[in-house]
Motif scaffolding. Sequence first.
Motif, PDB file in Angstrom:
ATOM      1  N   SER A 165       8.945   8.474   2.836  1.00 19.00           N
ATOM      2  CA  SER A 165       8.030   7.946   3.867  1.00 19.00           C
ATOM      3  C   SER A 165       6.819   7.304   3.192  1.00 19.00           C
ATOM      4  O   SER A 165       5.721   7.876   3.208  1.00 19.00           O
ATOM      5  N   PRO A 166       6.984   6.140   2.588  1.00 21.42           N
ATOM      6  CA  PRO A 166       5.861   5.498   1.900  1.00 21.42           C
ATOM      7  C   PRO A 166       4.794   4.993   2.868  1.00 21.42           C
ATOM      8  O   PRO A 166       5.065   4.709   4.032  1.00 21.42           O
ATOM      9  N   HIS A 167       3.583   4.885   2.356  1.00 17.46           N
ATOM     10  CA  HIS A 167       2.454   4.318   3.089  1.00 17.46           C
ATOM     11  C   HIS A 167       2.246   2.883   2.583  1.00 17.46           C
ATOM     12  O   HIS A 167       2.097   2.668   1.379  1.00 17.46           O
ATOM     13  N   THR A 168       2.213   1.941   3.504  1.00 25.57           N
ATOM     14  CA  THR A 168       2.082   0.542   3.122  1.00 25.57           C
ATOM     15  C   THR A 168       1.000  -0.131   3.946  1.00 25.57           C
ATOM     16  O   THR A 168       0.850   0.163   5.137  1.00 25.57           O
ATOM     17  N   GLU A 169       0.262  -1.018   3.292  1.00 26.76           N
ATOM     18  CA  GLU A 169      -0.730  -1.857   3.971  1.00 26.76           C
ATOM     19  C   GLU A 169      -0.442  -3.302   3.588  1.00 26.76           C
ATOM     20  O   GLU A 169      -0.052  -3.583   2.447  1.00 26.76           O
ATOM     21  N   GLN A 191      -1.523  -9.867   0.343  1.00 23.93           N
ATOM     22  CA  GLN A 191      -1.537  -8.650  -0.465  1.00 23.93           C
ATOM     23  C   GLN A 191      -0.778  -7.540   0.240  1.00 23.93           C
ATOM     24  O   GLN A 191      -0.889  -7.367   1.454  1.00 23.93           O
ATOM     25  N   ILE A 192       0.018  -6.809  -0.536  1.00 25.59           N
ATOM     26  CA  ILE A 192       0.728  -5.624  -0.061  1.00 25.59           C
ATOM     27  C   ILE A 192       0.366  -4.472  -0.991  1.00 25.59           C
ATOM     28  O   ILE A 192       0.481  -4.604  -2.213  1.00 25.59           O
ATOM     29  N   ASN A 193      -0.074  -3.362  -0.429  1.00 20.76           N
ATOM     30  CA  ASN A 193      -0.339  -2.147  -1.200  1.00 20.76           C
ATOM     31  C   ASN A 193       0.600  -1.057  -0.688  1.00 20.76           C
ATOM     32  O   ASN A 193       0.730  -0.876   0.527  1.00 20.76           O
ATOM     33  N   SER A 227       6.070   6.158  -6.255  1.00 22.94           N
ATOM     34  CA  SER A 227       5.606   4.906  -6.845  1.00 22.94           C
ATOM     35  C   SER A 227       4.399   4.390  -6.086  1.00 22.94           C
ATOM     36  O   SER A 227       4.227   4.664  -4.894  1.00 22.94           O
ATOM     37  N   GLN A 228       3.601   3.615  -6.799  1.00 25.63           N
ATOM     38  CA  GLN A 228       2.402   3.010  -6.218  1.00 25.63           C
ATOM     39  C   GLN A 228       2.190   1.666  -6.881  1.00 25.63           C
ATOM     40  O   GLN A 228       2.293   1.542  -8.105  1.00 25.63           O
ATOM     41  N   GLY A 258       2.005  -2.379 -11.105  1.00 25.50           N
ATOM     42  CA  GLY A 258       2.550  -1.063 -10.827  1.00 25.50           C
ATOM     43  C   GLY A 258       1.687   0.036 -11.414  1.00 25.50           C
ATOM     44  O   GLY A 258       1.654   0.215 -12.633  1.00 25.50           O
ATOM     45  N   ALA A 259       0.987   0.775 -10.560  1.00 22.96           N
ATOM     46  CA  ALA A 259       0.191   1.893 -11.062  1.00 22.96           C
ATOM     47  C   ALA A 259       1.089   3.008 -11.579  1.00 22.96           C
ATOM     48  O   ALA A 259       0.808   3.631 -12.610  1.00 22.96           O
TER      49      ALA A 259
END
Length: 641
Positions: A165-169, A191-193, A227-228, A258-259
């Motif tokens: 369940s990733p969090h995306t903005e 931009q996508i985070n 992943s982030q 990629g952090a």
Amino acid sequence: MHIRLSLLACVSLFAIAMPAFAQRTDNNAVASAEDAFGKTVVGDVQIGIYNPDDVRGFSPVSAGNLRLEGLYFDQQSNITDRLIEGSTVHVGISAQGYPFPAPTGIADYSLRKPGDKFVTSIGLNYGPWYGKSAEVDLQIPLQGDRLGLIAGAGLYREGNPWGGSPHTESYAVSLRYAPIPQFSIQPFWSQINFRNDESQPLIFTSGNFLPTRIPRNRFLGQKWADSQARLNTIGVVSQGKAAGFDLAVGIFRSTFSGAMDHTDLLFNVDPSGAAGDRVVIADKGNFFGSTSGEFKLSRNFIEGPRRHTIHATIRGRSLSRRYGGSDIIDLGPSSTLVPDFRAAPIEAFGAKTRDHVKQTTFGLGYEMRWRDVGELNLGLQKTNYSKQVDDPASVIPETKDSPYLFSATAAVHIVKNIALYAGYTRGLEESDVAPANAVNRNEAPPAIRTQQKDFGLRWTISPGVSAVLGYFDVRKPYYNLDTASRFRQLGDVRKRGLEFSISGQIAPGVNLVVGSVYLDAKVSGEEVDLGLIGERPVGTFKLHNVANLNWNLPWHKPLTLTARFESTSNRTANAANTLVIPARSVTSLGARYRLTVGNKPILIRGTVDNIFNKFGWNAGGSGFFVPNGSRRYSLTLATDL
């Protein structure tokens, strides 16, 4: 395009599955498609047998064959749908009249453009897999239709089929200025985070068998193996006319930062579902960034019923990549069937590999369109390519290539409603990147020379209904894992086949898009001759069918019923070609309901995908298995204010 598997899974779900709504309550990909070879309308479904990641068994994204408003774009990260209007795949007859086609096909993205009315669009979505999202898009006219702004933002708590369940903005802003009809300029930023993107376990069996069926919709990975990353795209597109010339220019910067990234691998899985070894590969600080663009100049000459066009183009890119230094975390025996959570380890990383690619391409093209007779397109490109690799463990010599690339396509109307077409194209394209289970993971081979031949016919059955039948033959060097798990060229691959499409309004209120491809894929080379691998690439199937249907009910026009059917034949499941994944078919049903409240349009859309909950395996090119998605539900509410 050079993105690790777990990251790509998150982003591709975001880019394709999440809807967008700015003035899109009436968007309909099925109704607007001219064929079944791949079209996306933002706010609607992907239709057709092809998409930007799969054309005739190859990927235009991996090959570097993307365009943005028809201009060369070296994508390293996805662009949010807050900015993109849709995409079209140009292949076969849809590549006719497209300057400088490519063997793997071209995926062309179109930007959203502001109109002359102020619009605020709101979209709320639930599903699939219990995901939730909220989106807001603005269209702001600043000076009628001469100057306008679009802006959008989206927040997502996505649902993944493996329980993640990733969090995306996502955010986007674009300003378009068109002071006269002959000129426009549109700068943009996207931009996508994303974060907390849990890695999907990849299964490698210990023998010549498929994995035992595993639970779906249940997270069986490692909670800390996520992943982030941040994905940015900025650029500007300008088009105009001057002194009888058509001019277009685009400059783009695409970056993936990629952090953290993790890949969860389950090796030596036996028929009971027990894994002999579980390995998580951790990466930190990977970066892929490219500056690319194109300047295109065209001139038209009219000669009675014939129109002649000369094209001149200059394309270029400068790509830098930083990767490697991975931490290999061995967790020992594990299971594919039940959760096996381990404590988060202390990770340590090594030195990174850096590579840099420079490429410039000069092209001249000629196009002739003869009314009611046909058309001819010729193109010649000279490309100069170089790649340098700075590997901390070895010295790798610089690679260079500078081929001439020729293309020719033609179409002839043999009768009023039947056209024959044919084409030949040579290209210099990127290969896939080494997968996570390769000893040289993330390594990108030098560009490869490719070629394609195709021919076929289009039959306009009736106004608004057409059918296409075509043959194609695509040849490329073949890269995959050797017996030492090194990703390298193992030979050559040839993919031949037949593709069929029929699309249009077959009855009042009924739109249909049907596509089918028969694919014969064969590998040749030393590895095949020695019996180390079979002739068919892993994951390929011979037959793929897709059908999309929209039915606007004549007795209640606000309601549209939708259906999608997709089937595949047996697909190759291992490199030796001794195992296959059985054929399967999946059916999806849905409905759209449009209404007006206070003169504001509202769209309610519901879908049920894989309604019979069919279970099946997908095989990755490097030999891993993942299950297909289970039955899932989605509900969307969209309005334009």
